[in-house]
Write a protein that holds these residues in place. Structure first.
Motif, PDB file in Angstrom:
ATOM      1  N   GLU A 180       3.157  13.432  14.114  1.00 24.51           N
ATOM      2  CA  GLU A 180       3.231  11.753  13.939  1.00 24.51           C
ATOM      3  C   GLU A 180       2.315  10.714  14.241  1.00 24.51           C
ATOM      4  O   GLU A 180       2.050  10.214  13.979  1.00 24.51           O
ATOM      5  N   GLN A 181       1.551  11.995  15.602  1.00 22.96           N
ATOM      6  CA  GLN A 181       0.667  11.577  16.385  1.00 22.96           C
ATOM      7  C   GLN A 181      -0.327  10.922  14.703  1.00 22.96           C
ATOM      8  O   GLN A 181      -1.088  10.164  14.393  1.00 22.96           O
ATOM      9  N   HIS A 182      -0.718  12.444  14.351  1.00 19.61           N
ATOM     10  CA  HIS A 182      -1.745  12.213  13.218  1.00 19.61           C
ATOM     11  C   HIS A 182      -1.960  11.341  11.963  1.00 19.61           C
ATOM     12  O   HIS A 182      -2.270  10.435  11.451  1.00 19.61           O
ATOM     13  N   SER A 229      -0.192  -3.036  16.417  1.00 21.09           N
ATOM     14  CA  SER A 229      -0.571  -4.064  16.319  1.00 21.09           C
ATOM     15  C   SER A 229      -1.951  -4.478  15.490  1.00 21.09           C
ATOM     16  O   SER A 229      -3.253  -4.114  15.888  1.00 21.09           O
ATOM     17  N   MET A 230      -1.585  -4.512  14.214  1.00 20.85           N
ATOM     18  CA  MET A 230      -2.573  -5.146  13.408  1.00 20.85           C
ATOM     19  C   MET A 230      -3.743  -5.702  13.394  1.00 20.85           C
ATOM     20  O   MET A 230      -4.863  -5.949  12.984  1.00 20.85           O
ATOM     21  N   TYR A 270      -3.920   8.421  11.197  1.00 19.38           N
ATOM     22  CA  TYR A 270      -4.208   8.345   9.386  1.00 19.38           C
ATOM     23  C   TYR A 270      -3.753   7.170   8.614  1.00 19.38           C
ATOM     24  O   TYR A 270      -4.640   6.305   7.981  1.00 19.38           O
ATOM     25  N   SER A 271      -2.427   6.594   9.439  1.00 17.20           N
ATOM     26  CA  SER A 271      -2.128   5.506   8.282  1.00 17.20           C
ATOM     27  C   SER A 271      -3.592   3.956   8.982  1.00 17.20           C
ATOM     28  O   SER A 271      -3.252   3.296   7.802  1.00 17.20           O
ATOM     29  N   ILE A 272      -3.426   4.479  10.561  1.00 20.13           N
ATOM     30  CA  ILE A 272      -4.537   2.604  11.357  1.00 20.13           C
ATOM     31  C   ILE A 272      -5.727   2.774  10.222  1.00 20.13           C
ATOM     32  O   ILE A 272      -6.118   1.832   9.480  1.00 20.13           O
ATOM     33  N   TRP A 273      -6.581   4.849   9.934  1.00 19.99           N
ATOM     34  CA  TRP A 273      -7.437   4.662   9.082  1.00 19.99           C
ATOM     35  C   TRP A 273      -7.376   4.581   7.729  1.00 19.99           C
ATOM     36  O   TRP A 273      -8.114   3.203   7.523  1.00 19.99           O
ATOM     37  N   LYS A 274      -6.615   4.697   7.535  1.00 18.57           N
ATOM     38  CA  LYS A 274      -6.333   4.571   5.952  1.00 18.57           C
ATOM     39  C   LYS A 274      -5.663   2.830   5.313  1.00 18.57           C
ATOM     40  O   LYS A 274      -7.014   1.889   4.903  1.00 18.57           O
ATOM     41  N   ARG A 275      -5.627   2.109   6.563  1.00 14.61           N
ATOM     42  CA  ARG A 275      -5.309   0.523   6.184  1.00 14.61           C
ATOM     43  C   ARG A 275      -6.025  -0.360   6.433  1.00 14.61           C
ATOM     44  O   ARG A 275      -6.463  -1.148   5.745  1.00 14.61           O
ATOM     45  N   GLU A 280       0.104  -1.278  -0.120  1.00 19.86           N
ATOM     46  CA  GLU A 280       0.039  -0.095   0.390  1.00 19.86           C
ATOM     47  C   GLU A 280       0.776   1.722  -0.404  1.00 19.86           C
ATOM     48  O   GLU A 280       0.222   2.045  -0.841  1.00 19.86           O
ATOM     49  N   ASP A 281       2.022   1.105   0.543  1.00 24.46           N
ATOM     50  CA  ASP A 281       2.881   2.467   0.880  1.00 24.46           C
ATOM     51  C   ASP A 281       3.566   3.238   0.072  1.00 24.46           C
ATOM     52  O   ASP A 281       4.269   3.797  -0.377  1.00 24.46           O
TER      53      ASP A 281
END
Length: 677
Positions: free
Chosen positions: A252-254, A551-552, A258-263, A118-119
């Motif tokens: 970094e927090q944002h 931890s996905m 965002y990365s979690i939401w996108k995944r 994805e990245d």
């Protein structure tokens, strides 16, 4: 799935094979790692320009039409749009697998599916479509756009308030594993997410009948960040993870959130993924319209043709599936034109652009302590300072500038959580911009003075059956350190923390003590609620500096992409592996041009059709590459119909129909074996 997740699962043999690719040698020699190479757009573009035509065409088809979505061989063939033969697609895919640009996963029944990390999608988009850009609205529209609702808070701040709530209240679970209704209702009041803007999302999550969507999203983030973990009948706050998180910059927090939401929610359609990637490159603070996004994609040929749906439907899907949820999170601001009412959006958080944030600045912000016991907190005050402030003061208003207030009740809460009046005074003086009003510190000291004069101590009583047993227990080897004092002739006071070790001493001596059910509902050491003091949390250097670990496999929201549940394929295909029947092919068919008998020519053509590969034909002194499609017998002879494969891979491929004796010489081409001109 990102490269970081794939690399965490990658066996050493696979990594070694990929590192052995000759294209990587110059960068590996300079100290680059594979992860560095895969994240560097300049290096990737250099490698892309060195790749063979089959690999490039296959990768372009994946990026253009599939995106970062699991696909099989049939989907890959469709993405080639007739520009490649089946064998060329296999060879191109094999080359991408060997370079680690595509990864294979094996389903339970053995079928292989493939994935573009994805990245890497956004990097390949920039390389392949360098002119792709959002079409901006005209000046008239820009001058009349008004925000629908001012962005006062965002998911990062909401997460912070959720952590404070968890520290102050202790998150207790029912027997079904969900939060109690009353506690959930209080918690929901702190979550700033706009549920109206979240309605278009298609996320599915556990306990959907108990948790509203915004509660599920917040809990999911906390669990995946490992800021809270299930511990018996509670969700327990993790002090080390908390300190590591609060030490991170605002950006970094944002970016992590965002990365979690996108995944979890990245749309499956390739054109929507292109819109997401293009949006990420848009300038901060500049209004854009959803139509401008789609127009930019259309100009680069990235919208499906023929259209699967009308323009209005596509605009609606883009807004509901992606833009509105980002606005709900506080990352985008939504506005409308004064004339016409068309919707526009703009970034209000710098997610992808390097910039110094308040939390990264050398001089952290300070708060203002007011004479009326209120404390005004600007946005540049660090999270660590705000965390401690939330322990000693109550929130009054959360906005860009927040307000807290000191009270007797808040000071008592701080005392119960291990703070002293002296520590609170030192904290306020250290972080107050204009000092602390003279009357505040004596007030805090006065509120704190009665605390501790009387104390309810949470201890255990060991009750013996008779005096003889009590005397015997007191004389047991190893028992003395755990007995605090005797109560009467048959009972002893035991510290709560000593329950388990003292029980082990008694069991070793042959006793079988009955264990108490403690306040936390467990047989073991139980503590009351505790608000972590970050200054007392020690992080190792590697813990403080390491990337925040996600931890996905935890969380409430079900990931739409199933690659996490599939086995990563560790074997890479060699060119010969693509052709199981290679040993049955006469070697002369693959070597130099030859003139064959008409019957042998037919055998070669039929073999090429069977293997979905190519023929190289010389006719009247000119070389042609043809992907044969069928052989047609006519009146004692035969004709070959196929598609001419040009070096330039133009989509206007020419269909050819040649008589059996029309060409002079020929040979069979197997991409990856003998496909060099």
């Amino acid at each position: 799935m990102n490269y970081s997740e794939i690399c965490a699962r990658m066996p050493w043999e696979l990594r070694s094979r990929i590192q052995a690719e000759t294209v990587y040698a110059p960068w590996l020699g300079q100290g680059y790692g594979l992860e560095d190479i895969w994240a560097d757009s300049v290096v990737l573009e250099t490698i892309f320009n060195q790749m063979g035509p089959d690999e490039r065409t296959v990768l372009e088809g994946i990026v253009r039409d599939i995106g970062s979505e699991l696909f099989d061989a049939a989907r890959l063939e469709k993405s080639a749009r007739g520009l490649l033969s089946g064998a060329e697609m296999k060879a191109g895919l094999a080359g991408l697998l060997r370079k680690g640009f595509i990864f294979a996963f094996r389903k339970t029944w053995g079928e292989l599916v493939y994935l573009l990390p994805e990245d890497s999608f956004g990097l390949w988009q920039q390389i392949m479509f360098p002119e792709l850009a959002v079409v901006p609205p005209d000046g008239t529209a820009l001058s009349g756009i008004e925000p629908i609702e001012a962005v006062k808070t965002d998911i990062r701040r909401g997460l912070f308030q959720a952590l404070v709530f968890a520290a102050q209240q202790e998150l207790k679970l029912t027997q079904n594993g969900i939060l109690h209704k009353k506690q959930l209702q209080k918690w929901l009041e702190l979550i700033p997410l706009n549920e109206t803007l979240l309605q278009g999302t298609t996320i599915k999550y556990a306990y959907a009948d108990a948790y509203p969507m915004k509660a599920a999203i917040m809990l999911d983030m906390l669990l995946r960040l490992q800021l809270i973990v299930p511990d018996g009948e509670t969700l327990k706050l993790q002090s080390k993870a908390l300190k590591t998180w609060l030490n991170r910059s605002v950006n970094e927090q944002h970016l992590v959130l965002y990365s979690i939401w996108k995944r979890l929610t990245l749309p499956a359609e390739a054109w929507l993924q292109h819109a997401v990637s293009l949006l990420e490159r848009s300038d901060h603070g500049h209004w854009f319209s959803p139509l401008g996004l789609l127009t930019g994609l259309e100009r680069q040929g990235l919208m499906p043709v023929p259209a699967e749906s009308g323009l209005e439907e596509r605009l609606g899907r883009l807004q509901q599936k992606w833009l509105d949820p980002l606005a709900a999170m506080g990352w985008l601001e939504k506005g409308t034109e004064a004339l016409g009412g068309r919707v526009h959006y703009r970034w209000c958080v710098r997610l992808f652009q390097a910039s110094r944030t308040p939390q990264e600045s050398e001089e952290p912000g300070r708060f203002m302590v007011q004479p009326d016991f209120e404390i005004i907190v600007p946005p540049d005050v660090t999270d660590e300072v705000c965390w401690e402030l939330c322990c000693i003061a109550d929130p009054v208003a959360h906005d860009q500038v927040s307000v807290y207030k000191l009270s007797k009740a808040s000071i008592r809460r701080a005392l119960e959580n291990g703070r002293t009046a002296e520590e609170m005074a030192e904290f306020l003086e250290a972080h107050a911009l204009y000092g602390v009003p003279d009357h505040l510190l004596p007030a805090i000291e006065g509120w704190a003075r009665p605390f501790g004069k009387l104390t309810f101590v949470n201890t255990l009583l060991l009750r013996c059956d008779d005096e003889e047993t009590a005397l015997t227990v007191a004389k047991l080897p190893g028992a003395a350190p755990y007995i605090q004092e005797a109560v009467g002739t048959k009972d002893y006071i035991i510290a709560l923390d000593d329950l388990q070790p003292f029980a082990a001493v008694l069991e070793k001596a042959g006793y079988m003590p009955g264990m108490p059910l403690l306040l936390n509902g467990k047989n073991g050491s139980g503590r009351g609620r505790s608000y972590p003091k970050l200054a007392d949390v020690n992080l190792q250097e590697d813990e403080a500096d390491a990337e925040f670990q996600l931890s996905m496999d935890r969380g409430l929201i079900y990931s739409r992409n199933s690659a996490h549940y599939l086995q990563l394929e560790s074997q890479l295909p060699e060119p010969a592996d693509l052709y199981p029947d290679l040993k049955d092919i006469p070697p002369m068919w693959l070597k130099d041009y030859r003139t064959y008998h008409v019957s042998t020519r037919k055998e070669i053509v039929e073999k090429a059709i069977e293997m979905k590969t190519l023929l190289q034909v010389r006719m009247n002194g000119t070389d042609y590459r043809v992907a044969p499609r069928k052989v047609q017998d006519t009146r004692g002879t035969w004709w070959m119909t196929g598609v001419e494969q040009r070096k330039d891979r133009l989509p206007q491929a020419l269909e050819v129909r040649w008589h059996a004796g029309e060409w002079d010489e020929m040979k069979l081409i197997l991409p990856g074996i003998n496909d060099k001109y």
